[in-house]
Scaffold this active site. Structure first.
Site, short mmCIF file in Angstrom:
data_model
loop_
_atom_site.label_atom_id
_atom_site.label_comp_id
_atom_site.label_asym_id
_atom_site.label_seq_id
_atom_site.Cartn_x
_atom_site.Cartn_y
_atom_site.Cartn_z
N ASP A 133 -42.48 -25.96 -53.16
CA ASP A 133 -42.81 -25.02 -52.08
C ASP A 133 -41.66 -24.02 -51.87
O ASP A 133 -40.53 -24.42 -51.61
CB ASP A 133 -43.07 -25.83 -50.81
CG ASP A 133 -43.82 -25.06 -49.75
OD1 ASP A 133 -43.81 -23.83 -49.78
OD2 ASP A 133 -44.44 -25.72 -48.88
N GLY A 182 -49.34 -17.29 -53.12
CA GLY A 182 -50.04 -16.21 -53.81
C GLY A 182 -49.24 -14.94 -53.98
O GLY A 182 -49.79 -13.91 -54.39
N ASP A 203 -51.42 -20.84 -45.84
CA ASP A 203 -51.91 -22.17 -45.48
C ASP A 203 -53.31 -22.14 -44.87
O ASP A 203 -53.64 -21.26 -44.07
CB ASP A 203 -50.97 -22.84 -44.47
CG ASP A 203 -49.62 -23.17 -45.08
OD1 ASP A 203 -49.46 -23.04 -46.31
OD2 ASP A 203 -48.72 -23.57 -44.32
#
Length: 378
Positions: A133, A182, A203
């Site tokens: 992440d 993205g 999210d």
């Protein structure tokens, strides 16, 4: 030229990964006991046998690094190797979470400067899946590159490539899940840096408006997905209570048409019969997991009504009718719209029954915020 590693990556995630992730329900409170209970529930509920095999720990498992820089777990996870062994004993696989930055999104230790060490540690524990992440690396990009987007993009690609190479060097097959929301059209370059899946959006949350905003925005991305590399519109919210059953059916139908990873995010110990049916309908899951590995796409949208189609192995198609209106609507599928003949056979996958077209068309009442999923075969 197709490299041996590219072949291995394709085999590693030949169909979209399925499993469970801790974040949507437990967030920062997840513990070893919660993960063991989730593994038990995947087995007892039948979800494992339906294909849900990854048990993924999200953020907040991390402790400090020792004097040699090796990452340790915190008190919530006293023995990660023992936990992996337990999960594996259930016929499941264990996933973990980190960041290319110095800190994770929740402020725990990230992998920056320790990529090779962390990859070796994960492999030693028996980890099968890494969610990586972006988190604090975004600030590093801004601090170092400023407004130079080309430089920032190069930094981002290099960071993901570094961890990918570190995972490969361990010799252990570990699914690489890129979570960077993205940015920079990740679907165009994700495979270059070893991504097996990459988040295409910000999210998700447990509301119909957000789920549909994310899901329907995937139109046009089908050509970037395939065996070993998947577009990921984020985890499933089914069973968390914020949507109606019809809205959750839309969620599952859309994710299946999208060949999206199916990562449940609910409390597996408290599933209703409806939640189990939504997550484990064999015919619907088979659409998502079809070995052809083709993502579906929008055929048409008229007002609040949309028609999507996904090619399936053997020449069949999955066709979804979505009603985004706040009232029930009759919708008509013209078989010619999806390249099918007037004599094609239709099966309603949620209803589990064969239905009949008339003069090359099929009309059905679709509930508000609902979906109908058909298999069309010649």
């Amino acid at each position: 030229m197709v490299t041996p590693f590219a072949v291995a990556q394709t085999q590693l995630a030949a169909t979209p990964p399925m499993g469970w992730n801790s974040w949507n329900h437990f967030a920062g409170n997840v513990t070893d006991a919660d993960v063991r209970a989730a593994a038990d529930a995947l087995v007892s509920s039948g979800m494992r046998d339906a294909g849900y095999i990854y048990v993924n720990i999200d953020d907040t498992w991390e402790g400090q690094r020792d004097a040699q820089g090796v990452i340790q777990t915190n008190s919530k996870f006293p023995d990660m190797k023992a936990l992996a062994d337990y999960v594996h004993s259930k016929g499941l696989k264990l996933g973990i979470y980190s960041s290319p930055g110095p800190k994770t999104c929740a402020g725990y230790a990230g992998s920056y400067g320790h990529e090779e060490q962390d990859a070796k540690t994960y492999a030693g524990w028996g980890i099968d899946y890494l969610k990586y992440d972006l988190c604090s690396f975004g600030k590093m990009m801004k601090d170092e590159a400023g407004d130079d987007r080309t430089k920032a993009f190069a930094m981002e690609k290099a960071a993901y490539d570094k961890m990918h190479k570190a995972l490969v060097s361990t010799g252990r097959p570990i699914v690489f899940s890129m979570c960077q929301y993205g940015w920079n059209n990740v679907w165009e370059w994700g495979p270059e840096v070893g991504g097996n899946l990459w988040r295409t959006t910000g999210d998700i949350n447990d509301h119909y408006s957000r789920m549909t905003e994310i899901g329907f925005s995937q139109a046009g991305l089908a050509k970037y997905a395939g065996p070993g590399h998947w577009n990921d519109p984020d985890m499933l919210e089914i069973g968390n209570g914020g949507m109606t059953e019809d809205e959750y059916r839309t969620h599952m139908t859309l994710w299946s048409i999208l060949a999206a990873p199916l990562l449940a995010g609910n409390d597996l110990s408290k599933m209703t019969a409806e939640t189990k049916e939504l997550l484990m309908n064999k015919s619907v899951v088979a659409v998502d997991q079809d070995p052809l590995g083709k993502q579906g796409d929008r055929v048409w949208a008229v007002g609040p009504m949309e028609l999507w189609s996904k090619p399936l192995s053997g020449g069949a198609k999955a066709v979804a009718l979505f009603n985004r209106a706040s009232t029930a609507r009759e919708m008509t599928l013209k078989l010619s719209d999806v390249g099918a003949s007037a004599s094609a056979k239709l099966e309603d996958l949620w209803a589990g029954k064969v239905v009949q077209s008339t003069d090359g068309s099929y009309t059905v009442l679709v509930p508000k915020h609902g979906a109908v999923l058909l298999k069309v075969s010649e």
